[in-house]
Write a protein that holds these residues in place. Structure first.
Motif, short mmCIF file in Angstrom:
data_model
loop_
_atom_site.label_atom_id
_atom_site.label_comp_id
_atom_site.label_asym_id
_atom_site.label_seq_id
_atom_site.Cartn_x
_atom_site.Cartn_y
_atom_site.Cartn_z
N ARG A 12 0.84 -1.22 0.00
CA ARG A 12 0.00 0.00 0.00
C ARG A 12 0.87 1.25 0.00
NH1 ARG A 12 -3.07 -2.86 3.77
NH2 ARG A 12 -2.09 -1.67 5.46
N LEU A 13 1.95 1.22 0.77
CA LEU A 13 2.83 2.38 0.86
C LEU A 13 3.44 2.71 -0.51
CD1 LEU A 13 3.77 4.19 3.27
CD2 LEU A 13 5.84 2.78 3.36
N ALA A 14 3.87 1.68 -1.21
CA ALA A 14 4.45 1.89 -2.54
C ALA A 14 3.39 2.40 -3.52
CB ALA A 14 5.06 0.59 -3.06
N ALA A 15 2.20 1.82 -3.45
CA ALA A 15 1.13 2.25 -4.35
C ALA A 15 0.73 3.70 -4.09
CB ALA A 15 -0.09 1.33 -4.20
N ALA A 25 5.16 0.59 -7.02
CA ALA A 25 4.62 -0.73 -6.72
C ALA A 25 5.60 -1.56 -5.91
CB ALA A 25 4.27 -1.48 -8.01
N ALA A 26 5.05 -2.45 -5.10
CA ALA A 26 5.81 -3.49 -4.41
C ALA A 26 5.02 -4.79 -4.56
CB ALA A 26 6.00 -3.15 -2.93
N GLU A 27 5.75 -5.89 -4.70
CA GLU A 27 5.08 -7.19 -4.90
C GLU A 27 5.83 -8.26 -4.14
OE1 GLU A 27 4.22 -10.29 -8.57
OE2 GLU A 27 4.19 -8.13 -8.99
N ASP A 28 5.09 -9.04 -3.38
CA ASP A 28 5.65 -10.15 -2.62
C ASP A 28 5.83 -11.35 -3.56
OD1 ASP A 28 6.34 -12.11 -0.84
OD2 ASP A 28 4.43 -12.13 0.24
N TRP A 29 7.04 -11.49 -4.09
CA TRP A 29 7.28 -12.59 -5.01
C TRP A 29 7.17 -13.95 -4.32
CZ3 TRP A 29 12.14 -9.84 -7.32
CH2 TRP A 29 11.73 -8.96 -8.33
N SER A 30 7.35 -14.00 -3.02
CA SER A 30 7.22 -15.28 -2.32
C SER A 30 5.81 -15.83 -2.42
CB SER A 30 7.60 -15.11 -0.85
OG SER A 30 8.94 -14.72 -0.72
N SER A 31 4.83 -14.95 -2.67
CA SER A 31 3.45 -15.40 -2.82
C SER A 31 2.97 -15.40 -4.26
CB SER A 31 2.50 -14.50 -2.00
OG SER A 31 2.64 -14.73 -0.63
N PRO A 47 7.63 -15.56 7.73
CA PRO A 47 7.94 -14.13 7.85
C PRO A 47 8.96 -13.62 6.84
CG PRO A 47 7.86 -15.15 10.02
CD PRO A 47 7.81 -16.26 9.01
N GLU A 48 9.93 -14.46 6.44
CA GLU A 48 10.92 -13.99 5.47
C GLU A 48 10.31 -14.02 4.07
OE1 GLU A 48 15.37 -14.83 5.47
OE2 GLU A 48 14.64 -16.15 3.88
N ARG A 49 10.28 -12.85 3.43
CA ARG A 49 9.65 -12.71 2.11
C ARG A 49 10.64 -12.08 1.14
NH1 ARG A 49 5.65 -15.78 3.10
NH2 ARG A 49 4.57 -14.98 1.24
N GLU A 50 10.68 -12.59 -0.07
CA GLU A 50 11.45 -11.93 -1.11
C GLU A 50 10.48 -11.03 -1.88
OE1 GLU A 50 15.17 -12.95 -3.77
OE2 GLU A 50 13.46 -14.20 -4.29
N CYS A 51 10.83 -9.77 -1.97
CA CYS A 51 9.91 -8.77 -2.51
C CYS A 51 10.57 -8.01 -3.65
CB CYS A 51 9.51 -7.80 -1.40
SG CYS A 51 8.35 -6.52 -1.87
N GLY A 52 9.77 -7.71 -4.67
CA GLY A 52 10.21 -6.82 -5.73
C GLY A 52 9.60 -5.45 -5.51
#
Length: 325
Positions: free
Chosen positions: A226-229, A234-240, A291-296
């Motif tokens: 939301r903060l990026a938007a 944009a931010a995206e949780d690539w782990s999901s 909890p550990e997420r790789e994010c773009g």
């Protein structure tokens, strides 16, 4: 039926042999050899729209848009039906690649699509409202399917954050083919086509950053997106959001990673439980949150650290980031 005084007839055996051989060569990537055969076929049967349609198709594969437009216009001049012919779609793609907006508008209308009257100062057709779709970036290489907004029948604005290996960025506009290769079905019910990218139409100046997050809950992860938007990026949780699929699965009807619930199907070739683009377990009711997420993150270099620091500052006990690249 007569076209320009010529009686239309079935193509000759020589035409069929040259055409069949040409498409075999196209399948092998031998475009130059195929072009010679299709040119010969057009010389044999110049009154057949198929002769010029096939040449236009070859030039599209080669990204030779001037030639694709010229051959496509010869094909549509010989059509014996008013609307709906795929010849017009190929003309529309070539015209869009060349930014020949009057011809693009004419092509989509001739195909049978409604094109609103308004246009930009350049004449670019706007407001077609074709909705969302997915596009397969680099379909002949390390392909990746991402989501975007269709600007018109041949262009899509990328709204996912592609993996850096794709060579594509958030916010870019890609030219795509007209025949879908696969579908994505969302949990809410709608089905979206997956188109193959032809080429990059408009680049994006916004770089892609990779970062490891420690997000105690899904709500923490959502807060960064939301903060990026809110900042216009944009931010995206690539782990999901990332799944590894074989080619045949990718080009079939697949459940999307959009929506609620866990999609654990036999077509998912990643490793459940491992965060990052090489495997994941989708977050949903009943699944284990890691909890550990790789994010773009798609944002300018001068902004990305401020976004991450602001995200942590809002809840320092549940959030942390590291290894920004």
């Amino acid at each position: 039926m007569k076209i320009f005084g010529k009686v239309r007839h079935r193509p000759s055996a020589s035409w069929r042999q040259a055409t069949d051989r040409a498409f075999t060569l196209i399948g092998d990537g031998r475009y130059e050899d195929a072009g010679a055969l299709l040119t010969r076929a057009a010389d044999l049967e110049p009154w057949l729209s198929e002769s010029w349609f096939n040449l236009a198709l070859l030039h599209k594969f080669r990204h030779d848009w001037e030639q694709a437009r010229a051959a496509g216009l010869r094909a549509v001049a010989l059509l014996d039906r008013a609307t709906g012919a795929p010849d017009w779609w190929n003309v529309g793609i070539a015209a869009t690649a060349l930014q020949d907006w009057p011809l693009a508008r004419r092509a989509w209308q001739a195909y049978g699509l409604k094109v609103p009257g308004e246009a930009s100062a350049s004449g670019e057709p706007l407001g077609m409202e074709l909705g969302s779709a997915a596009v397969r970036l680099s379909p002949e290489g390390e392909a990746e399917v991402v989501w975007g907004r269709r600007l018109d029948p041949a262009r899509l604005e990328v709204l996912s954050i592609p993996l850096p290996s794709s060579g594509r960025r958030w916010g870019e506009v890609v030219l795509h083919d007209g025949v879908p290769h696969g579908e994505r079905v969302t949990s809410a019910g709608p089905t979206y086509p997956v188109f193959d990218e032809i080429e990059l139409w408009a680049p994006s100046p916004v770089p892609t950053w990779v970062v490891l997050l420690e997000a105690a809950t899904e709500a923490d992860r959502d807060a960064l997106e939301r903060l990026a938007a809110d900042a216009g990026f944009a931010a995206e949780d690539w782990s999901s959001s990332v799944r590894l699929l074989c080619r045949s699965c990718s080009e079939s009807r697949m459940p999307s990673d959009e929506g609620e619930g866990e999609h654990l199907d036999p077509h998912d070739h990643s490793e459940p439980g491992h965060p990052g683009p090489l495997g994941h377990r989708m977050a949903g009711s009943g699944s284990l949150w890691v909890p550990e997420r790789e994010c773009g993150i798609a944002a300018p270099g001068g902004l990305v650290r401020g976004l991450l620091d602001g995200w942590v500052a809002d809840s320092p006990d549940t959030r942390e980031w590291r290894d920004l690249e």
